[in-house]
Scaffold this motif. Structure first.
Motif, mmCIF file in Angstrom:
data_model
loop_
_atom_site.group_PDB
_atom_site.id
_atom_site.type_symbol
_atom_site.label_atom_id
_atom_site.label_comp_id
_atom_site.label_asym_id
_atom_site.label_seq_id
_atom_site.Cartn_x
_atom_site.Cartn_y
_atom_site.Cartn_z
ATOM 1 N N GLY A 60 0.380 96.206 22.521
ATOM 2 C CA GLY A 60 -0.563 96.240 21.762
ATOM 3 C C GLY A 60 -1.820 96.831 21.879
ATOM 4 N N THR A 61 -2.265 97.230 23.397
ATOM 5 C CA THR A 61 -3.263 97.954 23.615
ATOM 6 C C THR A 61 -3.411 99.229 23.001
ATOM 7 O OG1 THR A 61 -2.322 98.656 25.728
ATOM 8 C CG2 THR A 61 -3.506 96.557 25.679
ATOM 9 N N ARG A 62 -2.257 99.828 22.618
ATOM 10 C CA ARG A 62 -2.173 101.117 21.998
ATOM 11 C C ARG A 62 -1.462 100.941 20.590
ATOM 12 N NH1 ARG A 62 0.270 101.449 27.162
ATOM 13 N NH2 ARG A 62 2.374 101.379 26.323
ATOM 14 N N ALA A 63 -1.631 99.898 20.035
ATOM 15 C CA ALA A 63 -1.049 99.603 18.597
ATOM 16 C C ALA A 63 -1.653 100.530 17.737
ATOM 17 C CB ALA A 63 -1.015 98.321 18.163
ATOM 18 N N ILE A 64 -2.893 100.679 17.704
ATOM 19 C CA ILE A 64 -3.689 101.408 16.841
ATOM 20 C C ILE A 64 -3.907 102.802 17.343
ATOM 21 C CG2 ILE A 64 -6.056 101.670 15.671
ATOM 22 C CD1 ILE A 64 -4.477 99.324 14.855
ATOM 23 N N TYR A 109 4.760 95.351 16.762
ATOM 24 C CA TYR A 109 5.260 95.450 17.871
ATOM 25 C C TYR A 109 5.668 94.247 18.755
ATOM 26 C CZ TYR A 109 3.362 100.182 18.239
ATOM 27 O OH TYR A 109 3.461 101.652 17.995
ATOM 28 N N THR A 110 5.082 93.112 18.334
ATOM 29 C CA THR A 110 5.497 91.777 18.942
ATOM 30 C C THR A 110 6.981 91.182 18.368
ATOM 31 O OG1 THR A 110 3.088 91.061 18.681
ATOM 32 C CG2 THR A 110 4.839 89.372 18.926
ATOM 33 N N LEU A 111 7.337 91.605 17.164
ATOM 34 C CA LEU A 111 8.580 91.306 16.878
ATOM 35 C C LEU A 111 9.391 92.336 17.429
ATOM 36 C CD1 LEU A 111 8.052 90.791 12.941
ATOM 37 C CD2 LEU A 111 8.314 89.121 14.877
ATOM 38 N N CYS A 151 -2.677 87.438 20.869
ATOM 39 C CA CYS A 151 -3.015 88.346 21.964
ATOM 40 C C CYS A 151 -2.787 89.546 21.799
ATOM 41 C CB CYS A 151 -1.911 87.877 23.185
ATOM 42 S SG CYS A 151 -2.288 86.172 24.015
ATOM 43 N N THR A 152 -1.682 90.081 20.870
ATOM 44 C CA THR A 152 -1.772 91.423 20.628
ATOM 45 C C THR A 152 -2.759 92.060 19.873
ATOM 46 O OG1 THR A 152 0.679 91.147 21.046
ATOM 47 C CG2 THR A 152 -0.088 93.344 19.708
ATOM 48 N N MET A 153 -3.018 91.025 18.833
ATOM 49 C CA MET A 153 -4.271 91.658 17.946
ATOM 50 C C MET A 153 -5.571 91.638 18.562
ATOM 51 S SD MET A 153 -3.268 89.697 14.438
ATOM 52 C CE MET A 153 -1.859 90.086 13.347
ATOM 53 N N ILE A 154 -5.600 90.902 19.453
ATOM 54 C CA ILE A 154 -6.897 90.855 20.363
ATOM 55 C C ILE A 154 -7.221 92.196 21.059
ATOM 56 C CG2 ILE A 154 -8.194 89.903 21.999
ATOM 57 C CD1 ILE A 154 -7.398 87.037 21.323
ATOM 58 N N VAL A 155 -5.953 92.355 22.054
ATOM 59 C CA VAL A 155 -6.127 93.682 22.661
ATOM 60 C C VAL A 155 -6.121 95.110 21.811
ATOM 61 C CG1 VAL A 155 -5.000 92.376 24.833
ATOM 62 C CG2 VAL A 155 -3.661 93.712 23.339
ATOM 63 N N ALA A 156 -5.167 94.861 20.566
ATOM 64 C CA ALA A 156 -5.298 96.116 19.690
ATOM 65 C C ALA A 156 -6.712 96.441 19.376
ATOM 66 C CB ALA A 156 -4.297 95.572 18.678
#
Length: 302
Positions: A124-128, A149-151, A196-201
């Motif tokens: 998630g940190t590198r999703a964007i 990414y979570t799925l 969580c993934t959206m926050i770190v993204a």
């Protein structure tokens, strides 16, 4: 050639000059390109792209091990090898297995579940930042990426859980109706991880160094989540506040509930366990989605 201007035309020209760009756009029915939609519109747009999210997640899963000779087998071997290392160190050398029935199952379940959360956040940190070309080329709600990414990690966890169930039955454990409880627990955990993934993204899109710091934070979180030991047993000789602090960790409750469903629990669950899971899921899942949406128009800029 006459250049006379009627009073009406002159007045309209003065009015046109006096207008701001935003007012002029509004008067002609124009909308800002890339503007953030309302939250409800955003939710509808994400739902409309659900097939894209599913396909993107599946493609990531298939591509993860394409360069390895064993291919998708590593999807099973990686968590099993991690569990074997932890079993050797914590179970055999440090003897944290004392007082825990079926320690191998206890350990493997904890490793599988936490690895789901850890991998989701790491990606998630590198999703964007890792998908800037896609973001700049196509119009879609950016939340699709952290969700996908979570799925992806959920698909890998599902295979691991099935393998563990087969191993558990092969070791003489009977098939239990409690296994059904794994499904709602994983649904809640998936929503929690997505938040969580959206926050770190969002944080990672603004500050790339987040991806370098995150492994250290996740490792600390892992050691505080009771993967390798029973929190109640370890904290018996310590001040009560230590156990209370550790019990506030949402991953402790998620892991304990899934362990209980898999019949490898290190102790009885508190009566409020499921309520606590739902609360954590709503707070982090919904809060993370809203937090990510608030910066929607900023992703891919700069």
């Amino acid at each position: 050639m006459s250049t006379d201007t009627s009073p009406a035309q002159a007045g309209e020209g003065i009015l046109f000059v006096a207008e701001t760009a935003a007012q002029r756009a509004q008067r002609f029915g124009l909308a800002q390109s890339g503007a953030r939609p309302t939250l409800l519109e955003y939710v509808r747009d994400v739902w409309a792209k659900r097939h894209f999210i599913s396909s993107f997640a599946t493609a990531n899963t298939l591509a993860a091990y394409t360069g390895a000779k064993l291919g998708q087998i590593w999807q099973i071997l990686t968590p099993l090898l991690n569990a074997a290392v932890y079993f050797l160190i914590f179970g055999e050398l440090l003897h944290t297995s004392r007082g825990i029935h079926h320690f191998l199952g206890f350990l493997v379940t904890g490793v599988f579940v936490f690895n789901f959360t850890m991998s989701s956040i790491n990606y998630g940190t590198r999703a964007i930042s890792a998908r800037l070309e896609l973001i700049r080329a196509l119009h879609f709600p950016r939340a699709c990426l952290p969700i996908a990414y979570t799925l992806t990690q959920l698909q890998q966890l599902a295979v691991s859980v099935l393998v563990f169930m087969v191993i558990d039955v092969a070791n003489g454990a009977g098939i239990s109706w409690r296994w059904i409880l794994v499904v709602p627990a994983l649904v809640l955990l998936t929503v929690f991880n997505t938040g969580c993934t959206m926050i770190v993204a969002r944080l990672g899109a603004r500050t790339p160094d987040v991806s370098q710091l995150m492994p250290f934070l996740l490792r600390t979180w892992m050691y505080c989540s009771g993967l390798f030991y029973s929190i109640s047993s370890i904290t018996k000789s310590h001040s009560p506040w230590i156990k209370q602090v550790l019990d506030l960790n949402p991953m402790v409750m998620f892991i304990d509930v899934i362990r209980s469903a898999m019949n490898v629990s290190g102790g009885p669950l508190p009566h409020h366990a499921w309520i606590e899971l739902v609360v954590w899921t709503l707070v982090v899942g919904v809060g993370g989605f809203v937090y990510f949406w608030q910066a929607e128009e900023q992703y891919g800029r700069g």
